[in-house]
Design a protein around this motif. Structure first.
Motif, PDB file in Angstrom:
ATOM      1  N   ALA A  16       0.933  -1.185   0.027  1.00 55.01           N
ATOM      2  CA  ALA A  16      -0.078   0.006   0.103  1.00 55.01           C
ATOM      3  C   ALA A  16       0.717   1.277   0.206  1.00 55.01           C
ATOM      4  O   ALA A  16       0.650   2.314  -0.784  1.00 55.01           O
ATOM      5  N   ALA A  17       1.980   1.260   0.878  1.00 54.17           N
ATOM      6  CA  ALA A  17       2.814   2.497   0.857  1.00 54.17           C
ATOM      7  C   ALA A  17       3.590   2.643  -0.533  1.00 54.17           C
ATOM      8  O   ALA A  17       3.689   3.713  -1.072  1.00 54.17           O
ATOM      9  N   LYS A  18       3.806   1.357  -1.222  1.00 51.35           N
ATOM     10  CA  LYS A  18       4.533   1.525  -2.418  1.00 51.35           C
ATOM     11  C   LYS A  18       3.863   1.959  -3.644  1.00 51.35           C
ATOM     12  O   LYS A  18       3.929   3.046  -4.368  1.00 51.35           O
ATOM     13  N   LEU A  19       2.477   1.619  -3.526  1.00 53.29           N
ATOM     14  CA  LEU A  19       1.320   2.257  -4.317  1.00 53.29           C
ATOM     15  C   LEU A  19       1.212   3.874  -3.995  1.00 53.29           C
ATOM     16  O   LEU A  19       0.938   4.506  -5.122  1.00 53.29           O
ATOM     17  N   LYS A  20       1.066   4.342  -2.902  1.00 53.37           N
ATOM     18  CA  LYS A  20       0.953   5.790  -2.461  1.00 53.37           C
ATOM     19  C   LYS A  20       2.080   6.329  -3.105  1.00 53.37           C
ATOM     20  O   LYS A  20       1.982   7.382  -3.690  1.00 53.37           O
ATOM     21  N   GLU A  21       3.253   5.899  -3.080  1.00 52.59           N
ATOM     22  CA  GLU A  21       4.235   6.661  -3.631  1.00 52.59           C
ATOM     23  C   GLU A  21       4.385   6.596  -5.229  1.00 52.59           C
ATOM     24  O   GLU A  21       4.949   7.597  -5.454  1.00 52.59           O
ATOM     25  N   GLY A  22       3.857   5.695  -5.719  1.00 53.16           N
ATOM     26  CA  GLY A  22       3.620   5.563  -7.190  1.00 53.16           C
ATOM     27  C   GLY A  22       2.468   6.414  -7.594  1.00 53.16           C
ATOM     28  O   GLY A  22       2.143   6.404  -8.788  1.00 53.16           O
ATOM     29  N   GLY A  23       1.655   7.216  -6.716  1.00 55.42           N
ATOM     30  CA  GLY A  23       0.433   7.948  -7.109  1.00 55.42           C
ATOM     31  C   GLY A  23      -0.766   7.228  -7.153  1.00 55.42           C
ATOM     32  O   GLY A  23      -1.652   7.751  -7.606  1.00 55.42           O
ATOM     33  N   PHE A  24      -0.767   6.204  -6.704  1.00 54.55           N
ATOM     34  CA  PHE A  24      -2.176   5.445  -6.607  1.00 54.55           C
ATOM     35  C   PHE A  24      -2.867   5.669  -5.202  1.00 54.55           C
ATOM     36  O   PHE A  24      -2.205   6.252  -4.117  1.00 54.55           O
ATOM     37  N   GLU A  25      -4.021   5.506  -5.096  1.00 57.93           N
ATOM     38  CA  GLU A  25      -4.876   5.712  -3.851  1.00 57.93           C
ATOM     39  C   GLU A  25      -5.523   4.514  -3.406  1.00 57.93           C
ATOM     40  O   GLU A  25      -6.611   4.240  -3.277  1.00 57.93           O
ATOM     41  N   PRO A  26      -4.720   3.641  -2.706  1.00 65.90           N
ATOM     42  CA  PRO A  26      -5.169   2.468  -1.858  1.00 65.90           C
ATOM     43  C   PRO A  26      -6.218   2.824  -1.001  1.00 65.90           C
ATOM     44  O   PRO A  26      -5.999   3.938  -0.386  1.00 65.90           O
ATOM     45  N   THR A  27      -7.177   1.969  -0.536  1.00 70.39           N
ATOM     46  CA  THR A  27      -7.985   2.246   0.625  1.00 70.39           C
ATOM     47  C   THR A  27      -7.613   1.995   1.892  1.00 70.39           C
ATOM     48  O   THR A  27      -6.065   1.431   1.875  1.00 70.39           O
ATOM     49  N   ALA A  28      -7.863   2.697   2.843  1.00 72.38           N
ATOM     50  CA  ALA A  28      -7.682   2.292   4.254  1.00 72.38           C
ATOM     51  C   ALA A  28      -7.586   0.785   4.459  1.00 72.38           C
ATOM     52  O   ALA A  28      -8.825   0.269   3.952  1.00 72.38           O
ATOM     53  N   PRO A  29      -6.648   0.132   5.321  1.00 73.18           N
ATOM     54  CA  PRO A  29      -6.971  -1.247   5.550  1.00 73.18           C
ATOM     55  C   PRO A  29      -8.354  -1.463   6.299  1.00 73.18           C
ATOM     56  O   PRO A  29      -8.650  -0.636   6.995  1.00 73.18           O
ATOM     57  N   SER A  30      -8.832  -2.610   5.932  1.00 77.93           N
ATOM     58  CA  SER A  30     -10.050  -2.962   6.648  1.00 77.93           C
ATOM     59  C   SER A  30      -9.819  -4.604   7.059  1.00 77.93           C
ATOM     60  O   SER A  30      -8.950  -5.115   6.485  1.00 77.93           O
ATOM     61  N   ARG A  31     -10.721  -5.029   7.974  1.00 74.12           N
ATOM     62  CA  ARG A  31     -10.690  -6.380   8.318  1.00 74.12           C
ATOM     63  C   ARG A  31     -12.250  -7.078   7.911  1.00 74.12           C
ATOM     64  O   ARG A  31     -12.390  -7.876   9.102  1.00 74.12           O
ATOM     65  N   ASP A  32     -12.674  -6.946   6.928  1.00 75.60           N
ATOM     66  CA  ASP A  32     -13.756  -7.549   6.717  1.00 75.60           C
ATOM     67  C   ASP A  32     -13.643  -9.291   6.485  1.00 75.60           C
ATOM     68  O   ASP A  32     -14.467  -9.801   6.930  1.00 75.60           O
ATOM     69  N   HIS A  33     -12.621  -9.479   5.558  1.00 75.27           N
ATOM     70  CA  HIS A  33     -12.318 -11.045   5.714  1.00 75.27           C
ATOM     71  C   HIS A  33     -10.942 -11.323   5.664  1.00 75.27           C
ATOM     72  O   HIS A  33     -10.455 -12.353   4.970  1.00 75.27           O
ATOM     73  N   GLY A  34     -10.092 -10.404   6.308  1.00 71.92           N
ATOM     74  CA  GLY A  34      -8.801 -10.538   6.311  1.00 71.92           C
ATOM     75  C   GLY A  34      -8.224  -9.112   6.375  1.00 71.92           C
ATOM     76  O   GLY A  34      -9.225  -8.189   6.509  1.00 71.92           O
ATOM     77  N   TYR A  35      -6.906  -8.918   6.412  1.00 75.13           N
ATOM     78  CA  TYR A  35      -6.461  -7.653   6.508  1.00 75.13           C
ATOM     79  C   TYR A  35      -6.235  -7.020   5.130  1.00 75.13           C
ATOM     80  O   TYR A  35      -5.405  -7.647   4.427  1.00 75.13           O
ATOM     81  N   SER A  36      -7.251  -6.110   4.522  1.00 74.74           N
ATOM     82  CA  SER A  36      -7.297  -5.846   2.925  1.00 74.74           C
ATOM     83  C   SER A  36      -7.153  -4.546   2.847  1.00 74.74           C
ATOM     84  O   SER A  36      -7.533  -3.583   3.425  1.00 74.74           O
ATOM     85  N   VAL A  37      -6.535  -4.165   1.561  1.00 78.73           N
ATOM     86  CA  VAL A  37      -6.673  -2.714   1.009  1.00 78.73           C
ATOM     87  C   VAL A  37      -7.043  -3.241  -0.450  1.00 78.73           C
ATOM     88  O   VAL A  37      -6.807  -4.129  -1.061  1.00 78.73           O
ATOM     89  N   TYR A  38      -7.650  -1.999  -1.089  1.00 79.28           N
ATOM     90  CA  TYR A  38      -8.159  -2.236  -2.501  1.00 79.28           C
ATOM     91  C   TYR A  38      -7.552  -0.897  -3.241  1.00 79.28           C
ATOM     92  O   TYR A  38      -7.426   0.145  -2.762  1.00 79.28           O
ATOM     93  N   VAL A  39      -7.492  -1.266  -4.544  1.00 80.07           N
ATOM     94  CA  VAL A  39      -6.622  -0.196  -5.108  1.00 80.07           C
ATOM     95  C   VAL A  39      -7.295  -0.184  -6.521  1.00 80.07           C
ATOM     96  O   VAL A  39      -7.479  -1.280  -7.237  1.00 80.07           O
ATOM     97  N   GLU A  40      -7.556   0.825  -7.464  1.00 80.67           N
ATOM     98  CA  GLU A  40      -8.012   0.756  -8.786  1.00 80.67           C
ATOM     99  C   GLU A  40      -6.879   0.748  -9.552  1.00 80.67           C
ATOM    100  O   GLU A  40      -5.986   1.447  -9.635  1.00 80.67           O
ATOM    101  N   ALA A  41      -6.611  -0.183 -10.605  1.00 85.68           N
ATOM    102  CA  ALA A  41      -5.436  -0.577 -11.412  1.00 85.68           C
ATOM    103  C   ALA A  41      -5.606   0.179 -12.703  1.00 85.68           C
ATOM    104  O   ALA A  41      -6.805   0.426 -13.256  1.00 85.68           O
ATOM    105  N   PRO A  42      -4.624   0.729 -13.293  1.00 85.72           N
ATOM    106  CA  PRO A  42      -4.840   1.377 -14.652  1.00 85.72           C
ATOM    107  C   PRO A  42      -5.496   0.325 -15.550  1.00 85.72           C
ATOM    108  O   PRO A  42      -5.107  -0.806 -15.464  1.00 85.72           O
TER     109      PRO A  42
END
Length: 111
Positions: free
Chosen positions: A76-102
């Motif tokens: 998630a940190a690497k994605l942010k450094e690359g200009g992407f916007e991952p979601t904040a972590p959630s614990r719905d069914h594991g420890y998860s983040v989501y991001v929109e891919a190009p």
């Protein structure tokens, strides 16, 4: 039997391939402006086919499962450094983040 091939539609196959290789360790096997092929360490192939418009269902996504929450956070940190916007972590069914891919689809990263 194991799943060995997925075809995804993308508005920009080259950018999608670069994204998957940079952030998730896939290998770019080449292609063209309208078609790219990437492969993971288990030789599963993802083909990326160009479309002018991509309209997956709202819940459609692909997922990567690193071994730990720390790895999720590092990606998630690497994605942010690359200009992407991952979601904040959630614990719905594991420890998860989501991001929109190009290319216009969602990627899940869960430990």
């Amino acid at each position: 039997m194991k799943l060995e091939h997925i075809n995804l539609t993308s508005t920009d196959p080259s950018a999608t391939a670069d994204f998957l290789c940079t952030y998730f360790g896939l290998r770019n096997e080449g292609g063209s402006k309208s078609f790219m092929l990437v492969r993971d360490d288990n030789d599963m192939v993802i083909t990326l086919m160009k479309a002018k418009k991509v309209d997956y269902p709202k819940t459609f996504h692909i997922g990567f499962y690193p071994q730990s929450e720390a790895e999720v956070d590092a990606i998630a940190a690497k994605l942010k450094e690359g200009g992407f916007e991952p979601t904040a972590p959630s614990r719905d069914h594991g420890y998860s983040v989501y991001v929109e891919a190009p290319g216009n689809f969602t990627v899940e990263i869960t430990a």
